[in-house]
Design an enzyme around this catalytic site. Structure first.
Site, PDB file in Angstrom:
ATOM      1  N   SER A   1      -7.455  -4.768   6.425  1.00 40.76           N
ATOM      2  CA  SER A   1      -8.272  -5.675   7.431  1.00 40.76           C
ATOM      3  C   SER A   1      -8.711  -4.955   8.585  1.00 40.76           C
ATOM      4  O   SER A   1     -10.029  -5.077   9.266  1.00 40.76           O
ATOM      5  CB  SER A   1      -7.974  -7.112   7.248  1.00 40.76           C
ATOM      6  OG  SER A   1      -8.179  -7.582   6.259  1.00 40.76           O
TER       7      SER A   1
ATOM      8  N   ARG B   1       0.965  -1.204  -0.041  1.00 42.81           N
ATOM      9  CA  ARG B   1       0.038  -0.067  -0.019  1.00 42.81           C
ATOM     10  C   ARG B   1       0.978   1.441   0.201  1.00 42.81           C
ATOM     11  O   ARG B   1       0.442   2.234  -0.518  1.00 42.81           O
ATOM     12  CB  ARG B   1      -0.704   0.024   1.333  1.00 42.81           C
ATOM     13  CG  ARG B   1      -1.979  -1.023   0.950  1.00 42.81           C
ATOM     14  CD  ARG B   1      -2.757  -1.039   2.463  1.00 42.81           C
ATOM     15  NE  ARG B   1      -1.836  -1.593   3.332  1.00 42.81           N
ATOM     16  CZ  ARG B   1      -2.322  -2.019   4.350  1.00 42.81           C
ATOM     17  NH1 ARG B   1      -3.459  -2.346   4.595  1.00 42.81           N
ATOM     18  NH2 ARG B   1      -1.300  -2.418   5.234  1.00 42.81           N
TER      19      ARG B   1
END
Length: 156
Positions: A129, A91
């Site tokens: 998550s 990311r």
């Protein structure tokens, strides 16, 4: 020789960030094994069975994608399933530093293992998550974060 990649993680839950990486990696490998690792120091929000089922549902029409569970060293699991590649999503810079350290250790465990990093599509680069679990825990709308198959179950 088949190009088998392991995409390891807890997938608690699987997010659009995960599916972005998997979908974009399909052309790179003959088979992608989504490996749900069990970590005794973490208490998951969703059962292992539920996480496996979501992945099976999402990739029901994609025979190149399989889902398995494992415990222990990722490098050993790669050896068990014949994977020579580990697939990881990045990311940002912080992810890269952390993931590179893991890749280096995996290579020390097995010098034939290659880690392949794919950077996330920008619109998914903030999805984690742990953040999704917070959204769910506090009653937020997870729609922009999760695959349809996961949303159907959560909205029941």
């Amino acid at each position: 020789m088949q190009r088998i990649a392991l995409f390891p993680g807890s997938f608690d839950p699987i997010t659009l960030g995960h599916t972005d990486i998997i979908d974009r990696a399909l052309d790179l490998f003959d088979e992608i094994v989504i490996g749900i690792g069990t970590n005794s120091s973490k208490t998951p929000m969703f059962s292992l069975e539920q996480r496996v089922q979501w992945i099976k549902d999402i990739y029901a029409r994609t025979p190149k994608v399989k889902v398995l569970t494992y415990a222990g060293l990722t490098a050993k699991f790669c050896e068990e399933i014949g994977a020579r590649f580990i697939l990881r999503g990045i990311r940002g810079v912080v992810d890269f530093e952390y993931e590179k350290a893991i890749a280096d250790v995996n290579r020390m465990m097995d010098n034939k293992l290659e880690t392949v990093f794919l950077s996330c599509t920008p619109k998914y680069s903030t999805i984690a998550s742990s953040l999704v679990r917070d959204v769910l825990k506090y009653g937020g709308d997870p729609t922009p974060l999760l695959p349809e198959q996961v949303l159907k179950h959560i909205n029941r």
